[in-house]
Design an enzyme around this catalytic site. Structure first.
Site, PDB file in Angstrom:
ATOM      1  N   HIS A  58      45.323 129.957  35.500  1.00 20.13           N
ATOM      2  CA  HIS A  58      44.761 131.193  34.942  1.00 20.13           C
ATOM      3  C   HIS A  58      45.112 132.329  35.900  1.00 20.13           C
ATOM      4  O   HIS A  58      44.636 132.347  37.029  1.00 20.13           O
ATOM      5  CB  HIS A  58      43.255 131.041  34.769  1.00 20.13           C
ATOM      6  N   ASP A 101      41.457 121.603  27.334  1.00 25.10           N
ATOM      7  CA  ASP A 101      41.701 123.036  27.425  1.00 25.10           C
ATOM      8  C   ASP A 101      40.950 123.623  28.629  1.00 25.10           C
ATOM      9  O   ASP A 101      40.386 122.892  29.446  1.00 25.10           O
ATOM     10  CB  ASP A 101      41.349 123.733  26.114  1.00 25.10           C
ATOM     11  N   SER A 102      40.911 124.924  28.725  1.00 31.17           N
ATOM     12  CA  SER A 102      40.275 125.600  29.851  1.00 31.17           C
ATOM     13  C   SER A 102      38.780 125.337  29.945  1.00 31.17           C
ATOM     14  O   SER A 102      38.174 125.565  30.986  1.00 31.17           O
ATOM     15  CB  SER A 102      40.511 127.113  29.750  1.00 31.17           C
TER      16      SER A 102
END
Length: 188
Positions: A58, A101-102
């Site tokens: 990120h 996922d995140s």
């Protein structure tokens, strides 16, 4: 409910790539027929691949430090694909991939990737391309699949390919801008 719908939609699209899809391509407009044929040919004639998922970064300039600390970077997962390498070295791949996922929730991807490569095939090669896919994740559209197009950069040697793609921001801070790394191992 959305999870069942997601799996049903992705399964239906995957089945469309099977043998009956060959006849379905003939009834499409010429420009759509070409894309349909490429997908079906890749699925039917391609070699098997193991898809491995690993890391999402990120970008610090688009996320607050607090939010980055909450996000999952270990995007572990896996999938299966079929790849054809063309005479000119370009590759076409159809694939199904599931990874964390995140938010440490499953993200489902059903897609097609194309890459072109430079250099000799018997050494390390760099490549560029794109992927078109249907994506389903809980935090977007309540888990319903949506289309996405992303760039691909790759490095390959023999049967192993490392890919990187960039997922751009969806507006504002803490909404996207992720560098995602995954790989493909040719089994055939």
């Amino acid at each position: 409910m959305a999870h069942r719908a997601t799996r049903a939609v992705l399964a239906a699209v995957f089945l469309l790539l099977s043998a009956p899809a060959t006849a379905a391509c003939a009834d499409l407009w010429e420009w759509l027929n070409s894309g349909c044929r490429r997908l079906v040919d890749t699925y039917q004639k391609g070699g098997n691949d193991l898809i491995v998922s690993g890391y999402s970064w990120h970008t610090p300039w688009t996320w607050t430090p607090e939010k980055r600390a909450e996000e999952n970077e270990a995007a572990w997962g896996g999938g299966w694909g079929r790849t054809i390498e063309r005479e000119n070295g370009d590759t076409d791949t159809v694939y199904f991939l599931v990874f964390n996922d995140s938010h440490s929730k499953p993200q489902y991807n059903l897609g097609y990737g194309w890459s072109t490569y430079w250099g000799r095939r018997d050494s390390v090669q760099g490549g560029l391309g794109y992927t078109l896919m249907l994506v389903a994740r809980n935090d977007i559209f309540n888990g319903w699949p949506f289309p996405a197009v992303l760039p691909l950069a790759s490095v390959r040697y023999d049967r192993v390919t490392l890919y990187a793609t960039y997922i751009p921001t969806l507006g504002g801070v803490n909404n996207g801008s992720v560098l995602y790394l995954f790989g493909r191992i040719g089994l055939d």
